[in-house]
Motif scaffolding. Structure first.
Motif, PDB file in Angstrom:
ATOM      1  N   ASN A 199       0.788  -1.229   0.000  1.00  0.00           N
ATOM      2  CA  ASN A 199       0.000   0.000   0.000  1.00  0.00           C
ATOM      3  C   ASN A 199       0.819   1.278   0.000  1.00  0.00           C
ATOM      4  OD1 ASN A 199      -3.147  -0.555   0.423  1.00  0.00           O
ATOM      5  ND2 ASN A 199      -1.990  -2.168   1.463  1.00  0.00           N
ATOM      6  N   PHE A 200       2.130   1.168   0.256  1.00  0.00           N
ATOM      7  CA  PHE A 200       2.966   2.366   0.297  1.00  0.00           C
ATOM      8  C   PHE A 200       4.306   2.219  -0.427  1.00  0.00           C
ATOM      9  CE2 PHE A 200       0.147   2.660   3.908  1.00  0.00           C
ATOM     10  CZ  PHE A 200      -0.272   3.981   3.874  1.00  0.00           C
ATOM     11  N   GLY A 201       4.753   0.992  -0.679  1.00  0.00           N
ATOM     12  CA  GLY A 201       6.087   0.797  -1.216  1.00  0.00           C
ATOM     13  C   GLY A 201       6.171   0.555  -2.699  1.00  0.00           C
ATOM     14  N   THR A 202       5.122   0.038  -3.315  1.00  0.00           N
ATOM     15  CA  THR A 202       5.170  -0.245  -4.742  1.00  0.00           C
ATOM     16  C   THR A 202       5.136   1.061  -5.535  1.00  0.00           C
ATOM     17  OG1 THR A 202       2.759  -0.390  -4.947  1.00  0.00           O
ATOM     18  CG2 THR A 202       3.950  -2.422  -4.378  1.00  0.00           C
ATOM     19  N   GLU A 203       5.546   1.000  -6.783  1.00  0.00           N
ATOM     20  CA  GLU A 203       5.538   2.195  -7.624  1.00  0.00           C
ATOM     21  C   GLU A 203       4.123   2.747  -7.781  1.00  0.00           C
ATOM     22  OE1 GLU A 203       7.611   1.992 -11.298  1.00  0.00           O
ATOM     23  OE2 GLU A 203       9.340   0.926 -10.451  1.00  0.00           O
ATOM     24  N   GLU A 204       3.149   1.849  -7.921  1.00  0.00           N
ATOM     25  CA  GLU A 204       1.761   2.298  -8.063  1.00  0.00           C
ATOM     26  C   GLU A 204       1.298   3.035  -6.811  1.00  0.00           C
ATOM     27  OE1 GLU A 204       2.591  -0.920 -10.861  1.00  0.00           O
ATOM     28  OE2 GLU A 204       2.895  -0.720  -8.700  1.00  0.00           O
ATOM     29  N   ALA A 205       1.650   2.499  -5.632  1.00  0.00           N
ATOM     30  CA  ALA A 205       1.246   3.135  -4.377  1.00  0.00           C
ATOM     31  C   ALA A 205       1.923   4.490  -4.211  1.00  0.00           C
ATOM     32  CB  ALA A 205       1.574   2.222  -3.198  1.00  0.00           C
ATOM     33  N   LEU A 388      19.882 -13.397 -19.079  1.00  0.00           N
ATOM     34  CA  LEU A 388      18.471 -13.015 -19.016  1.00  0.00           C
ATOM     35  C   LEU A 388      18.395 -11.515 -18.779  1.00  0.00           C
ATOM     36  CD1 LEU A 388      15.444 -13.698 -18.907  1.00  0.00           C
ATOM     37  CD2 LEU A 388      15.724 -14.225 -16.472  1.00  0.00           C
ATOM     38  N   PHE A 389      17.669 -10.829 -19.653  1.00  0.00           N
ATOM     39  CA  PHE A 389      17.560  -9.374 -19.574  1.00  0.00           C
ATOM     40  C   PHE A 389      16.087  -8.981 -19.662  1.00  0.00           C
ATOM     41  CE2 PHE A 389      21.633 -10.506 -21.404  1.00  0.00           C
ATOM     42  CZ  PHE A 389      22.511  -9.866 -20.532  1.00  0.00           C
ATOM     43  N   ILE A 390      15.682  -8.019 -18.844  1.00  0.00           N
ATOM     44  CA  ILE A 390      14.264  -7.669 -18.706  1.00  0.00           C
ATOM     45  C   ILE A 390      14.109  -6.159 -18.844  1.00  0.00           C
ATOM     46  CG2 ILE A 390      12.246  -7.802 -17.197  1.00  0.00           C
ATOM     47  CD1 ILE A 390      13.673 -10.135 -15.756  1.00  0.00           C
ATOM     48  N   ASP A 391      13.157  -5.752 -19.666  1.00  0.00           N
ATOM     49  CA  ASP A 391      12.896  -4.329 -19.852  1.00  0.00           C
ATOM     50  C   ASP A 391      12.290  -3.721 -18.583  1.00  0.00           C
ATOM     51  OD1 ASP A 391      12.736  -2.173 -22.114  1.00  0.00           O
ATOM     52  OD2 ASP A 391      10.842  -2.008 -21.008  1.00  0.00           O
ATOM     53  N   PRO A 392      12.643  -2.485 -18.233  1.00  0.00           N
ATOM     54  CA  PRO A 392      12.103  -1.863 -17.008  1.00  0.00           C
ATOM     55  C   PRO A 392      10.583  -1.766 -16.970  1.00  0.00           C
ATOM     56  CG  PRO A 392      13.968  -0.606 -17.853  1.00  0.00           C
ATOM     57  CD  PRO A 392      13.637  -1.624 -18.895  1.00  0.00           C
ATOM     58  N   SER A 393       9.933  -1.796 -18.138  1.00  0.00           N
ATOM     59  CA  SER A 393       8.465  -1.711 -18.163  1.00  0.00           C
ATOM     60  C   SER A 393       7.801  -2.967 -17.610  1.00  0.00           C
ATOM     61  CB  SER A 393       7.980  -1.467 -19.593  1.00  0.00           C
ATOM     62  OG  SER A 393       8.279  -2.585 -20.427  1.00  0.00           O
ATOM     63  N   CYS A 394       8.545  -4.060 -17.492  1.00  0.00           N
ATOM     64  CA  CYS A 394       7.981  -5.325 -16.988  1.00  0.00           C
ATOM     65  C   CYS A 394       8.017  -5.319 -15.468  1.00  0.00           C
ATOM     66  CB  CYS A 394       8.755  -6.509 -17.555  1.00  0.00           C
ATOM     67  SG  CYS A 394       8.764  -6.586 -19.361  1.00  0.00           S
ATOM     68  N   LYS A 395       7.255  -4.432 -14.890  1.00  0.00           N
ATOM     69  CA  LYS A 395       7.344  -4.185 -13.452  1.00  0.00           C
ATOM     70  C   LYS A 395       6.914  -5.386 -12.620  1.00  0.00           C
ATOM     71  CE  LYS A 395       6.639   0.789 -14.000  1.00  0.00           C
ATOM     72  NZ  LYS A 395       5.754   1.946 -13.684  1.00  0.00           N
ATOM     73  N   ARG A 396       5.871  -6.076 -13.057  1.00  0.00           N
ATOM     74  CA  ARG A 396       5.390  -7.213 -12.262  1.00  0.00           C
ATOM     75  C   ARG A 396       6.379  -8.372 -12.309  1.00  0.00           C
ATOM     76  NH1 ARG A 396       2.951  -8.473  -7.698  1.00  0.00           N
ATOM     77  NH2 ARG A 396       1.817 -10.453  -7.809  1.00  0.00           N
ATOM     78  N   THR A 397       6.983  -8.599 -13.465  1.00  0.00           N
ATOM     79  CA  THR A 397       7.986  -9.664 -13.567  1.00  0.00           C
ATOM     80  C   THR A 397       9.164  -9.369 -12.647  1.00  0.00           C
ATOM     81  OG1 THR A 397       7.352 -10.046 -15.871  1.00  0.00           O
ATOM     82  CG2 THR A 397       9.491 -10.908 -15.154  1.00  0.00           C
ATOM     83  N   ILE A 398       9.640  -8.139 -12.661  1.00  0.00           N
ATOM     84  CA  ILE A 398      10.764  -7.736 -11.810  1.00  0.00           C
ATOM     85  C   ILE A 398      10.396  -7.904 -10.341  1.00  0.00           C
ATOM     86  CG2 ILE A 398      12.181  -5.776 -11.117  1.00  0.00           C
ATOM     87  CD1 ILE A 398      11.844  -4.762 -14.055  1.00  0.00           C
ATOM     88  N   GLU A 399       9.198  -7.442  -9.977  1.00  0.00           N
ATOM     89  CA  GLU A 399       8.753  -7.534  -8.587  1.00  0.00           C
ATOM     90  C   GLU A 399       8.688  -8.989  -8.125  1.00  0.00           C
ATOM     91  OE1 GLU A 399       5.210  -5.568  -5.930  1.00  0.00           O
ATOM     92  OE2 GLU A 399       4.650  -6.443  -7.859  1.00  0.00           O
ATOM     93  N   CYS A 400       8.153  -9.862  -8.966  1.00  0.00           N
ATOM     94  CA  CYS A 400       7.999 -11.266  -8.582  1.00  0.00           C
ATOM     95  C   CYS A 400       9.350 -11.962  -8.445  1.00  0.00           C
ATOM     96  CB  CYS A 400       7.114 -11.992  -9.587  1.00  0.00           C
ATOM     97  SG  CYS A 400       5.383 -11.474  -9.553  1.00  0.00           S
ATOM     98  N   LEU A 401      10.275 -11.664  -9.331  1.00  0.00           N
ATOM     99  CA  LEU A 401      11.614 -12.261  -9.212  1.00  0.00           C
ATOM    100  C   LEU A 401      12.289 -11.826  -7.918  1.00  0.00           C
ATOM    101  CD1 LEU A 401      12.921 -11.918 -12.877  1.00  0.00           C
ATOM    102  CD2 LEU A 401      12.506 -14.066 -11.645  1.00  0.00           C
ATOM    103  N   GLU A 402      12.059 -10.603  -7.527  1.00  0.00           N
ATOM    104  CA  GLU A 402      12.675 -10.086  -6.293  1.00  0.00           C
ATOM    105  C   GLU A 402      12.031 -10.650  -5.039  1.00  0.00           C
ATOM    106  OE1 GLU A 402      14.587  -5.709  -6.964  1.00  0.00           O
ATOM    107  OE2 GLU A 402      12.431  -5.791  -6.730  1.00  0.00           O
TER     108      GLU A 402
END
Length: 450
Positions: A199-205, A388-402
């Motif tokens: 609710n406060f840490g994600t980019e959307e929040a 493996l390289f991921i575009d910054p726009s793939c926010k959910r993929t990056i979040e899930c890997l982390e």
């Protein structure tokens, strides 16, 4: 508003019997409290223009004192209206909040009465009228009915399960409909990527204008014993110190599944050329279909786009075709999609094929450990190669890997909802960079040639 004249007269009599008078100057009272707070506590108290505020605090940083001061500040700003303080469980109301709030009120000579039954509540006897503060628990959030609140404070919200905290939060917001300053404020030590992070840490929040996060470190509190921080440093590992000293969100579970993932190494601009075949990894779920879109370039996989939380397989395929028209697409779905569907009598794989997405799924899904190992090997193999390289726009993929971690059974966790995009990525990685096999008269499985 509190308008019971009998209750007001009884409260005034109780005050007289105790020799306590209502404070005549609320501003002077708040000023005295404010001067005793450190700057981060003051920032928490001062923020009254955001509807939703959070305090992410390290151990010993002064979180509880900040909550006490915030409660009194909001009570003064909403005299005659009702506020609420929530703890994770009923016993914690007594063991944590009641003891600390009693001490706080008495230290600043704020007159009050307290009632323990049937449910605990305070009445502060302020210059503008008696002001009630209810004490409730998250475990009984469904009882928050029929209330018109001006404000609510939630303590240690991250120790509550994320689904429960979210349900309570939604319920409370619907109750904040009276008073002068309507606000929900939460405070917690960071317990992994839980409710407060969502609710406060994600980019959307962080992009939302109605909420604000204040981070408070243990170092911010000048009143701690001299050896307090040194004791924590001597007994906590670096991950715990980031959480409990710095107030940072870190993975506190039993281990990150994709621990070789590093934004600095793997997140980089990726583009798609129109003549390249799209590799589409798919994970099917009712109401939550996910896909990663990638291209293979030699021994490397480049993820350039994603489709997150599509309603069903049909919606996911439609979105793919909306974005990429008649591009050649090879599908690497969950193999169980051949036998079931998220939305019709046709199987999920049959639906993909109807959109000219060629099915590359094996007859059965690979073992989870093999799929994870395949992704890990592309993230970084034993020779230090990153493929493996991921575009910054793939926010959910990056979040899930982390954020996906192992559960207590040693399996990739599926409760926190970080698994679907990783599964989609794993299907395409495992199938495209398939395990090599050596043969000596019969098949030998499991000889990896990464």
């Amino acid at each position: 508003m509190l308008a019971d004249p009998i209750a007001a007269a009884r409260a005034q009599l109780q005050l007289a019997q105790r020799g306590v008078a209502r404070p005549k100057d609320a501003d002077a009272l708040l000023s005295r409290i404010y001067s005793d707070l450190h700057p981060k506590q003051q920032a928490f108290i001062n923020d009254t223009h955001h509807k939703i505020v959070a305090l992410c605090a390290g151990y010993g940083s002064g979180k509880t004192r900040a909550l006490c001061a915030k409660a009194l500040h909001l009570a003064v700003a909403n005299q005659g209206f009702i506020g609420c303080v929530m703890e994770p469980t009923g016993p914690l109301i007594r063991d944590i909040w009641q003891n600390d709030f009693d001490d706080f009120l008495e230290a600043y000579e704020v007159p009050y009465t307290f009632r323990a039954s049937p449910l605990p509540e305070y009445v502060l006897h302020l210059p503008g009228g008696d002001t009630k503060i209810l004490c409730r628990s998250f475990e009984n959030w469904t009882r928050l009915i029929g209330l018109n609140l001006a404000w609510c404070l939630a303590d240690e919200v991250d120790t509550v399960s994320k689904p429960l905290a979210q349900k309570a939060f939604t319920k409370i917001l619907g109750r904040l409909r009276s008073g002068n300053i309507r606000q929900f404020a939460a405070a917690s030590t960071p317990e992994g990527f839980a409710w407060m992070y969502e609710n406060f840490g994600t980019e959307e929040a962080q992009a939302r204008e109605d909420r604000h996060l204040i981070r408070m470190r243990t170092y911010d509190n000048p009143h701690l014993p001299p050896d307090f921080i040194d004791t924590l440093k001597a007994n906590y590992d670096p991950n715990l110190l980031l959480a409990y000293l710095e107030g940072q969100w870190v993975n506190l579970t039993t281990g990150q599944v994709y621990d070789r993932f590093d934004r600095l190494k793997h997140v980089t601009p990726v583009t798609w050329d129109h003549d390249e075949t799209i590799l589409m990894g798919c994970d099917f779920n009712i109401g939550n279909c996910n896909a990663v879109l990638a291209v293979r370039r030699g021994r490397e996989l480049h993820v350039f786009d994603e489709i997150s939380a599509a309603h069903d397989t049909d919606a996911m395929a439609q979105e793919l075709r909306r974005r990429y028209g008649k591009a050649r697409v090879m599908g690497y779905p969950d193999a169980s999609g051949a036998a079931r569907s998220t939305n019709s009598s046709r199987s999920d794989i049959a639906i993909l094929e109807a959109y000219d997405i060629h099915n590359m799924a094996p007859k059965a899904n690979p073992p989870v450990r093999d799929r994870v190992s395949a992704v890990q090997a592309l993230l970084e193999n034993g020779n230090g190669e990153v493929r493996l390289f991921i575009d910054p726009s793939c926010k959910r993929t990056i979040e899930c890997l982390e954020l996906q971690s192992y559960n207590l059974k040693g399996e990739p966790d599926k409760e926190a909802n970080y698994d679907h995009m990783n599964d989609a990525l794993g299907y395409v990685v495992h199938r495209t960079f398939e395990v090599g096999r050596a043969t000596t008269g019969k098949a030998v499985r499991g000889v990896r040639l990464y």
